[in-house]
Enzyme design. Sequence first.
Site, PDB file in Angstrom:
ATOM      1  N   ARG A  70       0.627  -1.105  -0.117  1.00 60.04           N
ATOM      2  CA  ARG A  70       0.161   0.001   0.010  1.00 60.04           C
ATOM      3  C   ARG A  70       0.744   1.265   0.197  1.00 60.04           C
ATOM      4  O   ARG A  70       0.489   2.316   0.659  1.00 60.04           O
ATOM      5  CB  ARG A  70      -0.814  -0.034   1.155  1.00 60.04           C
ATOM      6  CG  ARG A  70      -2.004  -1.085   1.129  1.00 60.04           C
ATOM      7  CD  ARG A  70      -2.955  -1.119   2.147  1.00 60.04           C
ATOM      8  NE  ARG A  70      -3.606  -2.298   2.186  1.00 60.04           N
ATOM      9  CZ  ARG A  70      -4.694  -2.771   2.895  1.00 60.04           C
ATOM     10  NH1 ARG A  70      -5.077  -2.057   3.870  1.00 60.04           N
ATOM     11  NH2 ARG A  70      -5.230  -4.024   2.764  1.00 60.04           N
ATOM     12  N   CYS A  71       2.054   1.092  -0.356  1.00 64.92           N
ATOM     13  CA  CYS A  71       2.913   2.264  -0.719  1.00 64.92           C
ATOM     14  C   CYS A  71       2.521   2.984  -1.894  1.00 64.92           C
ATOM     15  O   CYS A  71       2.062   2.317  -2.881  1.00 64.92           O
ATOM     16  CB  CYS A  71       4.378   1.770  -0.514  1.00 64.92           C
ATOM     17  SG  CYS A  71       5.644   3.121  -0.933  1.00 64.92           S
ATOM     18  N   GLY A  72       2.759   4.330  -2.042  1.00 65.29           N
ATOM     19  CA  GLY A  72       2.633   5.186  -3.198  1.00 65.29           C
ATOM     20  C   GLY A  72       3.562   4.663  -4.421  1.00 65.29           C
ATOM     21  O   GLY A  72       3.362   4.974  -5.496  1.00 65.29           O
ATOM     22  N   LEU A  73       4.536   3.847  -3.899  1.00 63.66           N
ATOM     23  CA  LEU A  73       5.616   3.315  -4.916  1.00 63.66           C
ATOM     24  C   LEU A  73       5.352   2.026  -5.486  1.00 63.66           C
ATOM     25  O   LEU A  73       5.745   1.347  -6.366  1.00 63.66           O
ATOM     26  CB  LEU A  73       6.927   3.244  -4.509  1.00 63.66           C
ATOM     27  CG  LEU A  73       7.747   4.565  -3.834  1.00 63.66           C
ATOM     28  CD1 LEU A  73       8.993   4.324  -3.185  1.00 63.66           C
ATOM     29  CD2 LEU A  73       7.724   5.432  -5.038  1.00 63.66           C
TER      30      LEU A  73
END
Length: 191
Positions: A70-73
């Site tokens: 769930r990371c932006g990356l």
Amino acid sequence: MLSEDPRFYGLITVALVTVLLTHQRLGRDLDDMRWQHTIYSRTVNDTYGRPVALKLYQGKVLLIVNIASRCGLTLTQYTGLQELIERYEDRGLSILNFPCNQFGGQMPESDGQETMDHLRKEGANIGHIFAKIQVKGRKADPLYKMLTLNQPEIEWNFVKFLVDRQGKVFQRYGAHLEPSALVDDIERLLK
């Protein structure tokens, strides 16, 4: 003038044999010490909790990544890792992914089926998936302690370590660097 006493030559022979045997033993001990400082000396658990000796990957070029769902990356990193697998797996690259929830709780899935379901849902064929671990701090997994021995702690999700065929860290890459930026280094190590 050399001694004519036969015991003299016997002592010289014993001394030479002792020196040669000691030299061989020290060489083996040095090789053992080198082994202990490679990732191949480590055992980790797969996502289902089964132990995996990293010596199974001996002779391969490895990319070791701490992943998060769930990371932006996440999406760009998953896409880039999958492209590397598709391009280089047949030539000897293996990607070892270690889920980590230390950075903003961005890997809440539990090990095993929940992690695998997440990856299937995302269509992320990104390599080998291992158990969720800590990658920094006192409770960091021993593999990550080894990877960061001469470098600062992991700063975020998707920090990447490229490891050569001898099990030594070749290069560390920051979280924001896309996997495609590693192509030249991967090519160099695969040759």
